[in-house]
Design a protein around this motif. Structure first.
Motif, mmCIF file in Angstrom:
data_model
loop_
_atom_site.group_PDB
_atom_site.id
_atom_site.type_symbol
_atom_site.label_atom_id
_atom_site.label_comp_id
_atom_site.label_asym_id
_atom_site.label_seq_id
_atom_site.Cartn_x
_atom_site.Cartn_y
_atom_site.Cartn_z
ATOM 1 N N GLY A 232 0.758 -0.728 0.066
ATOM 2 C CA GLY A 232 0.129 0.058 -0.357
ATOM 3 C C GLY A 232 0.859 1.208 0.057
ATOM 4 O O GLY A 232 -0.009 2.133 -0.045
ATOM 5 N N ASP A 233 1.961 0.917 0.511
ATOM 6 C CA ASP A 233 3.436 2.360 0.423
ATOM 7 C C ASP A 233 3.221 3.119 -1.242
ATOM 8 O O ASP A 233 3.059 4.669 -1.286
ATOM 9 C CB ASP A 233 3.969 2.080 0.801
ATOM 10 C CG ASP A 233 3.895 2.348 2.152
ATOM 11 O OD1 ASP A 233 3.011 2.013 3.318
ATOM 12 O OD2 ASP A 233 5.104 1.966 2.719
ATOM 13 N N ARG A 234 3.194 1.783 -1.890
ATOM 14 C CA ARG A 234 3.628 2.312 -3.492
ATOM 15 C C ARG A 234 2.346 1.938 -4.252
ATOM 16 O O ARG A 234 2.317 0.476 -5.266
ATOM 17 C CB ARG A 234 4.826 2.059 -4.262
ATOM 18 C CG ARG A 234 5.171 2.523 -5.033
ATOM 19 C CD ARG A 234 6.980 2.382 -6.387
ATOM 20 N NE ARG A 234 7.743 2.157 -4.748
ATOM 21 C CZ ARG A 234 9.030 3.034 -4.652
ATOM 22 N NH1 ARG A 234 8.425 4.111 -5.146
ATOM 23 N NH2 ARG A 234 9.938 2.521 -3.777
ATOM 24 N N VAL A 235 1.576 2.820 -4.210
ATOM 25 C CA VAL A 235 0.698 1.874 -5.850
ATOM 26 C C VAL A 235 0.682 3.276 -6.891
ATOM 27 O O VAL A 235 0.717 4.608 -6.947
ATOM 28 C CB VAL A 235 -1.352 2.287 -4.851
ATOM 29 C CG1 VAL A 235 -2.318 1.586 -6.321
ATOM 30 C CG2 VAL A 235 -0.838 1.279 -3.657
ATOM 31 N N SER A 244 -4.253 3.206 -21.069
ATOM 32 C CA SER A 244 -4.050 3.199 -19.296
ATOM 33 C C SER A 244 -3.902 1.655 -19.436
ATOM 34 O O SER A 244 -4.774 0.244 -20.551
ATOM 35 C CB SER A 244 -5.301 2.732 -18.715
ATOM 36 O OG SER A 244 -5.529 2.135 -17.464
ATOM 37 N N VAL A 245 -2.979 0.537 -18.865
ATOM 38 C CA VAL A 245 -3.174 -1.051 -19.291
ATOM 39 C C VAL A 245 -2.580 -1.692 -17.611
ATOM 40 O O VAL A 245 -2.913 -3.226 -17.418
ATOM 41 C CB VAL A 245 -1.240 -1.517 -19.725
ATOM 42 C CG1 VAL A 245 -1.113 -0.769 -21.498
ATOM 43 C CG2 VAL A 245 -0.053 -0.515 -19.697
ATOM 44 N N ILE A 246 -1.966 -0.170 -16.557
ATOM 45 C CA ILE A 246 -2.322 -1.353 -15.236
ATOM 46 C C ILE A 246 -2.267 0.042 -14.516
ATOM 47 O O ILE A 246 -2.494 0.736 -14.921
ATOM 48 C CB ILE A 246 -0.960 -1.475 -14.901
ATOM 49 C CG1 ILE A 246 -0.227 -2.600 -16.111
ATOM 50 C CG2 ILE A 246 -0.832 -2.381 -13.829
ATOM 51 C CD1 ILE A 246 1.475 -3.228 -15.152
ATOM 52 N N GLU A 247 -4.110 -0.602 -13.776
ATOM 53 C CA GLU A 247 -4.360 0.304 -12.700
ATOM 54 C C GLU A 247 -3.985 -0.232 -11.481
ATOM 55 O O GLU A 247 -4.326 -1.642 -10.624
ATOM 56 C CB GLU A 247 -5.909 0.450 -12.533
ATOM 57 C CG GLU A 247 -6.929 0.765 -14.014
ATOM 58 C CD GLU A 247 -6.196 2.632 -13.997
ATOM 59 O OE1 GLU A 247 -6.188 2.849 -12.800
ATOM 60 O OE2 GLU A 247 -6.712 3.415 -14.741
ATOM 61 N N PRO A 280 1.311 8.264 -10.375
ATOM 62 C CA PRO A 280 1.195 7.811 -8.651
ATOM 63 C C PRO A 280 -0.304 7.635 -8.601
ATOM 64 O O PRO A 280 -1.086 8.949 -9.331
ATOM 65 C CB PRO A 280 1.802 9.016 -7.354
ATOM 66 C CG PRO A 280 2.137 9.884 -8.788
ATOM 67 C CD PRO A 280 2.213 9.599 -10.310
ATOM 68 N N ALA A 281 -0.835 6.601 -8.031
ATOM 69 C CA ALA A 281 -2.709 6.777 -7.739
ATOM 70 C C ALA A 281 -2.401 7.570 -6.210
ATOM 71 O O ALA A 281 -1.522 8.020 -5.758
ATOM 72 C CB ALA A 281 -2.768 5.464 -7.311
ATOM 73 N N GLU A 282 -3.960 8.703 -6.217
ATOM 74 C CA GLU A 282 -3.621 9.494 -4.814
ATOM 75 C C GLU A 282 -4.270 8.232 -3.594
ATOM 76 O O GLU A 282 -4.261 7.615 -4.118
ATOM 77 C CB GLU A 282 -6.041 9.488 -5.072
ATOM 78 C CG GLU A 282 -5.686 10.630 -4.131
ATOM 79 C CD GLU A 282 -7.326 11.023 -4.649
ATOM 80 O OE1 GLU A 282 -7.803 11.325 -3.347
ATOM 81 O OE2 GLU A 282 -7.734 11.031 -5.519
ATOM 82 N N GLY A 283 -3.230 9.440 -2.789
ATOM 83 C CA GLY A 283 -2.577 8.896 -1.714
ATOM 84 C C GLY A 283 -1.943 8.118 -1.532
ATOM 85 O O GLY A 283 -1.758 6.832 -0.252
#
Length: 298
Positions: A232-235, A244-247, A280-283
């Motif tokens: 969960g630290d690096r998403v 988009s190929v990976i979410e 980077p994902a939000e958060g």
């Protein structure tokens, strides 16, 4: 007679290689030896690099051997560029002898005043499958093959996947590097590719130019090299040419911990450029990473 050719030289089949970096020539025609570029068909002069050193060349079918500071080599079978056998001195005359799969290096220190760590005779054999052995080469003039090549982020040089696909990997700047033996499980990747990585400042776009237009397979290699990174630290998200190929990729979770490999593979269509976006994902506490990528012509 060949004009402006640097002697002494080494004969490798019908190729005459000068003792100092310069043009190699064909012994049959005297013409400059060229390497053909696969995309354009244009030729560039074959060359090798070496730093200081006072000996001449020695060669076998697969190796060109010479002093370049430490003892040096050029892997002729894979056109790899210049690498070093660090720690011992190559002689002022050729003292590295390749024969029957063994490279013998005889002690050459009886009158030597140079400061080198090892004063010894030794013999070496080829061990491409041992993950604890790392050999990197320098070859600035070798352009990536537009039909297929690898990009290794943070690696110290150029390397050929001799034990696997035969693909040539080219180095690009990165931010982290560990020894390949630190990788606990490659999971379909290559330990020496996973052992270095690029950590993005935030959102980052990586461009691969001069690729043959058409359909390719793109393989992305990931491994978390921060031992403190928790799930969960690096998403982050991955886009290729705007799609988009990976979410929400969490490498630590997907690979079951740091120092473990993860490979994602896609088919891509390109007009000659592949744009890879890491977002980077939000958060997310940490920014996106990538360790390597392959562009395959299939």
């Amino acid at each position: 007679e060949i004009d402006n050719f640097l002697l002494p030289a080494t004969l490798h089949q019908d190729m005459l290689i000068p003792g100092r970096p310069g043009r190699a020539v064909s012994v049959l025609t005297g013409e400059t030896w060229e390497r053909e570029q696969p995309l354009t068909g244009a030729g560039e002069n074959w060359s090798y690099s070496r730093r200081y050193g006072c000996n001449t060349l020695n060669a076998s079918v697969n190796l060109l051997l010479y002093r370049t500071g430490y003892a040096g080599f050029f892997d002729l079978a894979n056109d790899s560029g210049t690498g070093n056998f660090s720690g011992f001195r190559s002689g002022c005359t050729p003292n590295m002898i390749p024969a029957d799969g063994v490279l013998s290096a005889l002690d050459y220190t009886r009158t030597c005043t140079c400061s080198y760590g090892l004063q010894t005779s030794l013999a070496m054999i080829h061990m491409p499958d041992d993950p604890n052995i790392e050999f990197w080469t320098r070859y600035d003039s070798a352009l990536p093959d537009p039909r297929g090549h690898g990009v290794n982020f943070g690696a110290p040089g150029r390397r050929v996947d001799v034990a696997g696909s035969g693909l040539t990997w080219h180095d690009r700047p990165g931010s982290h590097r560990r020894h390949a033996s630190a990788i606990k499980e490659a999971n379909g990747s290559i330990p020496w590719v996973l052992s270095s990585m690029l950590e993005a400042d935030s959102k980052q776009t990586i461009r691969i130019d001069d690729v043959v237009a058409g359909s390719h397979t793109l393989r992305l290699h990931f491994a978390e090299l921060d031992p403190q990174a928790a799930p969960g630290d690096r998403v982050f998200h991955v886009l290729v040419n705007g799609e988009s190929v990976i979410e929400n990729l969490d490498v630590t979770t997907a690979a079951d911990g740091p120092f473990r490999g993860l490979v994602h593979e896609f088919k891509v269509e390109t007009d000659g450029t592949i744009a890879l976006e890491l977002e980077p994902a939000e958060g997310s506490r940490l920014t996106p990473i990538i360790n390597g990528l392959e562009v395959l012509d299939k």
